[in-house]
Write an enzyme that holds these catalytic residues in place. Structure first.
Site, PDB file in Angstrom:
ATOM      1  N   HIS A  97       8.386  74.626  -9.076  1.00  0.00           N
ATOM      2  CA  HIS A  97       8.655  74.221 -10.462  1.00  0.00           C
ATOM      3  C   HIS A  97       7.451  74.564 -11.338  1.00  0.00           C
ATOM      4  O   HIS A  97       6.519  73.787 -11.470  1.00  0.00           O
ATOM      5  CB  HIS A  97       8.938  72.715 -10.498  1.00  0.00           C
ATOM      6  CG  HIS A  97       9.477  72.229 -11.800  1.00  0.00           C
ATOM      7  ND1 HIS A  97      10.234  71.083 -11.900  1.00  0.00           N
ATOM      8  CD2 HIS A  97       9.356  72.692 -13.068  1.00  0.00           C
ATOM      9  CE1 HIS A  97      10.559  70.870 -13.162  1.00  0.00           C
ATOM     10  NE2 HIS A  97      10.024  71.843 -13.897  1.00  0.00           N
TER      11      HIS A  97
ATOM     12  N   HIS B  92      10.982  66.430 -10.524  1.00  0.00           N
ATOM     13  CA  HIS B  92       9.940  65.530 -11.067  1.00  0.00           C
ATOM     14  C   HIS B  92      10.370  64.052 -11.026  1.00  0.00           C
ATOM     15  O   HIS B  92      10.602  63.408 -12.032  1.00  0.00           O
ATOM     16  CB  HIS B  92       9.469  65.938 -12.462  1.00  0.00           C
ATOM     17  CG  HIS B  92      10.517  66.283 -13.481  1.00  0.00           C
ATOM     18  ND1 HIS B  92      11.578  65.453 -13.798  1.00  0.00           N
ATOM     19  CD2 HIS B  92      10.619  67.365 -14.298  1.00  0.00           C
ATOM     20  CE1 HIS B  92      12.290  66.014 -14.752  1.00  0.00           C
ATOM     21  NE2 HIS B  92      11.741  67.168 -15.073  1.00  0.00           N
TER      22      HIS B  92
ATOM     23  N   HIS C  44       1.705  61.689 -14.908  1.00  0.00           N
ATOM     24  CA  HIS C  44       3.150  61.524 -14.751  1.00  0.00           C
ATOM     25  C   HIS C  44       3.542  60.410 -13.783  1.00  0.00           C
ATOM     26  O   HIS C  44       4.629  59.834 -13.914  1.00  0.00           O
ATOM     27  CB  HIS C  44       3.786  62.833 -14.286  1.00  0.00           C
ATOM     28  CG  HIS C  44       3.988  63.839 -15.374  1.00  0.00           C
ATOM     29  ND1 HIS C  44       2.966  64.617 -15.858  1.00  0.00           N
ATOM     30  CD2 HIS C  44       5.102  64.170 -16.084  1.00  0.00           C
ATOM     31  CE1 HIS C  44       3.434  65.402 -16.821  1.00  0.00           C
ATOM     32  NE2 HIS C  44       4.724  65.147 -16.968  1.00  0.00           N
TER      33      HIS C  44
ATOM     34  N   ASP D  43       4.899  71.821 -12.497  1.00  0.00           N
ATOM     35  CA  ASP D  43       5.694  71.705 -13.731  1.00  0.00           C
ATOM     36  C   ASP D  43       4.859  72.205 -14.918  1.00  0.00           C
ATOM     37  O   ASP D  43       4.946  71.685 -16.024  1.00  0.00           O
ATOM     38  CB  ASP D  43       6.156  70.259 -13.956  1.00  0.00           C
ATOM     39  CG  ASP D  43       7.230  70.135 -15.049  1.00  0.00           C
ATOM     40  OD1 ASP D  43       7.756  71.173 -15.488  1.00  0.00           O
ATOM     41  OD2 ASP D  43       7.514  68.999 -15.470  1.00  0.00           O
TER      42      ASP D  43
END
Length: 387
Positions: free
Chosen positions: A67, A223, A258, A281
């Site tokens: 990702h 995620h 995150h 990400d």
């Protein structure tokens, strides 16, 4: 192709760290691993191998990022070969040897342009190898859109997805969807037929809806905890459903922003390293630092390494794979498990049987790290790509 011996390294194996080891590489693959510096230099010369001194540093398998949206000022959605190659080089410089070029929600023309640019670069990479494409959207729930552009969000459309898959050929390896949307379950059936990894995120799915999706073939969570219904003791949602399903793996953005450290440890405790993958990400700010960027049709401000929209919404990450590995280890997760989550587990999810491990017969995708987890060099298929 040069045959090599990487001498005097601490080798990250699935079973532990092998100290003072030599790794022999022949024709781009790992030939054998020997402990205790057993190979005399004269033997190496006589057998026609180039000697690389590891200096006692840590040797890990090349990491695999399933990702990543961009790096070094370039975005996958730029739709150019230059952008894909720039991300490929940035990945190699940070210890990632294979990656999924990841889209964001867009109109059809922009998505097809991105797919064509990836097709053009695949097999011609200057750095990390393209393992495929990860489509993040456009079939996502506006209620949990995060930084995804609501203007282009839509319900699953089987004809449109078939057109996308036909354009991409076999390159699409993962698709992130919101299964609760009308047509979501039919889309899961289509993707399952194509042996594509079906991931859930940007979703307001209830526990029951998520369980149905997992039963139908979804097997991954993008995620995890971000862009989905949170856990509540009377409304457990997608995350709790994923925790209960042994076959479901989870992505984790370990960047100190995150996910709270306790959540990372909880995910690891429940799923183990075989059910959890580290991702970046990353957007194009990766490797550049603070500033203002255009991403997914939004203006994104990066301050102190954290990317946000004007309203404060997190907008991807700037973490690199080697940083994510270090941060994971610093949270109390063993180095062996952290390496598995960064390399071995993503390889298994993508069906890359000869990647993600330092074992005889595997591709010689190797990364040498110093004591601060900085990349000394990156090798792909036995050739030095960075460092």
């Amino acid at each position: 192709m040069t045959n090599r011996v990487v001498r005097d390294v601490q080798v990250a194996l699935p079973t532990g760290i092998l100290a003072s080891a030599d790794v022999w590489i022949k024709n781009g693959k790992i030939e054998r691993i020997e402990g205790g510096n057993s190979s005399a230099p004269v033997q190496i010369q006589n057998e026609g191998y180039e000697l690389i001194d590891g200096g006692g540093r840590l040797l890990i398998p090349g990491m695999i990022d399933v990702h990543i949206h961009g790096a070094s000022g370039f975005d996958m959605m730029d739709g150019t070969l230059e952008s894909i190659q720039a991300v490929s080089l940035a990945c190699a410089a940070t210890g990632c040897t294979r990656f999924l070029a990841t889209s964001v929600t867009s109109d059809m023309d922009d998505l097809l342009r991105m797919i064509r640019s990836v097709k053009g670069a695949a097999g011609q990479e200057r750095g990390a190898r393209i393992a495929g494409i990860h489509l993040e959207g456009p079939y996502l729930n506006p209620k949990r859109k995060g930084m995804q552009n609501e203007k282009h969000l839509r319900h699953p459309d089987l004809e449109e997805m078939t057109l996308i898959l036909n354009e991409a050929g076999s390159l699409v390896k993962m698709v992130t969807i919101a299964p609760e949307l009308p047509g979501g379950m039919e889309l899961i059936a289509l993707l399952k037929e194509r042996n594509i990894v079906i991931a859930l995120a940007h979703s307001d799915a209830t526990y029951e809806e998520a369980k149905l999706a997992f039963a139908a073939g979804a097997s991954h969570v993008t995620h995890c905890f971000n862009g989905m219904r949170p856990i509540h003791h009377r409304d457990p949602g997608l995350v709790a459903a994923a925790f209960e399903e042994e076959q479901v793996s989870l992505q984790a953005i370990v960047d100190g922003v995150h996910l709270h450290p306790a959540i990372v440890r909880l995910m690891h405790k429940i799923k183990g390293p075989e059910g959890m993958v580290l991702i970046t990400d990353a957007l194009q700010a990766m490797g550049l630092g603070d500033g203002t960027y255009e991403f997914g049709g939004h203006q994104v401000a990066v301050k102190d390494g954290v990317a946000r929209l004007k309203d404060g919404t997190l907008a991807s990450s700037t973490v690199t794979m080697n940083e994510a590995l270090r941060l994971t280890n610093e949270l109390g997760i063993s180095l062996v498990d952290a390496v598995r989550m960064a390399a071995t587990t993503p390889a298994e999810i993508l069906g890359l049987l000869e990647a993600g491990r330092i074992e005889a017969g595997c591709e010689a995708d190797l990364v040498l790290l110093d004591e601060r987890f900085q990349v000394v060099w990156t090798m792909i298929e036995g050739e030095m790509i960075h460092g």
